[in-house]
Design a protein around this motif. Structure first.
Motif, PDB file in Angstrom:
ATOM      1  N   TRP A   1       0.809  -1.215   0.000  1.00  0.00           N
ATOM      2  CA  TRP A   1       0.000   0.000   0.000  1.00  0.00           C
ATOM      3  C   TRP A   1       0.844   1.267   0.000  1.00  0.00           C
ATOM      4  N   TRP A   2       2.039   1.205   0.584  1.00  0.00           N
ATOM      5  CA  TRP A   2       2.890   2.392   0.717  1.00  0.00           C
ATOM      6  C   TRP A   2       3.382   2.904  -0.634  1.00  0.00           C
ATOM      7  N   ARG A   3       3.326   2.073  -1.664  1.00  0.00           N
ATOM      8  CA  ARG A   3       3.722   2.522  -3.003  1.00  0.00           C
ATOM      9  C   ARG A   3       2.632   3.349  -3.672  1.00  0.00           C
ATOM     10  N   ASP A   4       1.388   3.191  -3.221  1.00  0.00           N
ATOM     11  CA  ASP A   4       0.257   3.912  -3.808  1.00  0.00           C
ATOM     12  C   ASP A   4      -0.824   4.073  -2.746  1.00  0.00           C
ATOM     13  N   ARG A   5      -0.605   5.025  -1.856  1.00  0.00           N
ATOM     14  CA  ARG A   5      -1.531   5.222  -0.735  1.00  0.00           C
ATOM     15  C   ARG A   5      -2.927   5.596  -1.208  1.00  0.00           C
ATOM     16  N   ARG A   6      -2.981   6.442  -2.206  1.00  0.00           N
ATOM     17  CA  ARG A   6      -4.289   6.851  -2.727  1.00  0.00           C
ATOM     18  C   ARG A   6      -5.019   5.655  -3.339  1.00  0.00           C
ATOM     19  N   GLY A   7      -4.328   4.865  -4.140  1.00  0.00           N
ATOM     20  CA  GLY A   7      -4.932   3.679  -4.748  1.00  0.00           C
ATOM     21  C   GLY A   7      -5.419   2.691  -3.697  1.00  0.00           C
ATOM     22  N   ALA A   8      -4.645   2.541  -2.621  1.00  0.00           N
ATOM     23  CA  ALA A   8      -5.047   1.629  -1.543  1.00  0.00           C
ATOM     24  C   ALA A   8      -6.323   2.137  -0.865  1.00  0.00           C
ATOM     25  N   ALA A   9      -6.406   3.450  -0.647  1.00  0.00           N
ATOM     26  CA  ALA A   9      -7.612   4.029  -0.039  1.00  0.00           C
ATOM     27  C   ALA A   9      -8.813   3.869  -0.978  1.00  0.00           C
ATOM     28  N   GLU A  10      -8.578   4.007  -2.287  1.00  0.00           N
ATOM     29  CA  GLU A  10      -9.663   3.825  -3.259  1.00  0.00           C
ATOM     30  C   GLU A  10     -10.154   2.374  -3.270  1.00  0.00           C
ATOM     31  N   ARG A  11      -9.250   1.421  -3.153  1.00  0.00           N
ATOM     32  CA  ARG A  11      -9.664   0.015  -3.104  1.00  0.00           C
ATOM     33  C   ARG A  11     -10.490  -0.264  -1.849  1.00  0.00           C
ATOM     34  N   LEU A  12     -10.079   0.316  -0.712  1.00  0.00           N
ATOM     35  CA  LEU A  12     -10.847   0.168   0.523  1.00  0.00           C
ATOM     36  C   LEU A  12     -12.227   0.800   0.346  1.00  0.00           C
ATOM     37  N   ARG A  13     -12.271   1.997  -0.201  1.00  0.00           N
ATOM     38  CA  ARG A  13     -13.549   2.686  -0.446  1.00  0.00           C
ATOM     39  C   ARG A  13     -14.481   1.818  -1.293  1.00  0.00           C
ATOM     40  N   ASP A  14     -13.934   1.256  -2.369  1.00  0.00           N
ATOM     41  CA  ASP A  14     -14.749   0.446  -3.279  1.00  0.00           C
ATOM     42  C   ASP A  14     -15.263  -0.824  -2.605  1.00  0.00           C
ATOM     43  N   ARG A  15     -14.426  -1.440  -1.770  1.00  0.00           N
ATOM     44  CA  ARG A  15     -14.846  -2.641  -1.046  1.00  0.00           C
ATOM     45  C   ARG A  15     -15.971  -2.300  -0.067  1.00  0.00           C
ATOM     46  N   LEU A  16     -15.847  -1.172   0.633  1.00  0.00           N
ATOM     47  CA  LEU A  16     -16.889  -0.748   1.566  1.00  0.00           C
ATOM     48  C   LEU A  16     -18.176  -0.388   0.827  1.00  0.00           C
ATOM     49  N   ALA A  17     -18.055   0.243  -0.339  1.00  0.00           N
ATOM     50  CA  ALA A  17     -19.242   0.597  -1.123  1.00  0.00           C
ATOM     51  C   ALA A  17     -19.968  -0.654  -1.593  1.00  0.00           C
TER      52      ALA A  17
END
Length: 128
Positions: free
Chosen positions: A24-40
């Motif tokens: 996740w540390w290589r792409d913090r924004r992408g990791a947050a977007e994946r979490l957002r999408d999973r929660l959605a």
């Protein structure tokens, strides 16, 4: 306390994303977007009923866009302080904070919120 409103789920994105060493540390924004999408897609696993999900992002993840089912709030400073503010402003309803941060857990439980660990957001139980 208003028990007719949906459960307010406040997710500490940095803490949840950082709980799994998956690069996740290589792409913090992408990791947050994946979490957002999973929660959605799934809501908070193990919690039935209506949920209002707020994903709090900070640092390099600021600017993640909301999607239907997940409101995203970019903390202007400390994500923890932003989460505490959200909990304080919504004292009239049931709140559940997803984090493993001990100090944040203490601060929000002092305000009457419930807390589960990052595993809850991944569907692995809520203890840690």
């Amino acid at each position: 306390m208003d028990h007719t409103s949906p459960l307010l789920v406040i997710v500490d994105a940095a803490n949840v994303v950082g709980s799994v060493p998956d690069g996740w540390w290589r792409d913090r924004r992408g990791a947050a977007e994946r979490l957002r999408d999973r929660l959605a897609a799934d809501g908070l696993p193990g919690h039935s009923g209506a949920q209002e999900i707020v994903l709090v992002v900070e640092g390099a993840a600021r600017g993640v866009e909301p999607v239907p089912g997940v409101r995203v709030e970019s903390a202007p400073g400390s994500g923890d302080d932003h989460i505490v503010g959200l909990v304080a402003r919504t004292a009239d309803r049931r709140r559940l904070v997803v984090t493993a941060d001990r100090e944040l857990r203490r601060r929000v439980t002092d305000l009457g919120a419930e807390v589960v660990g990052p595993r809850a957001a991944r569907g692995e139980g809520g203890s840690g």
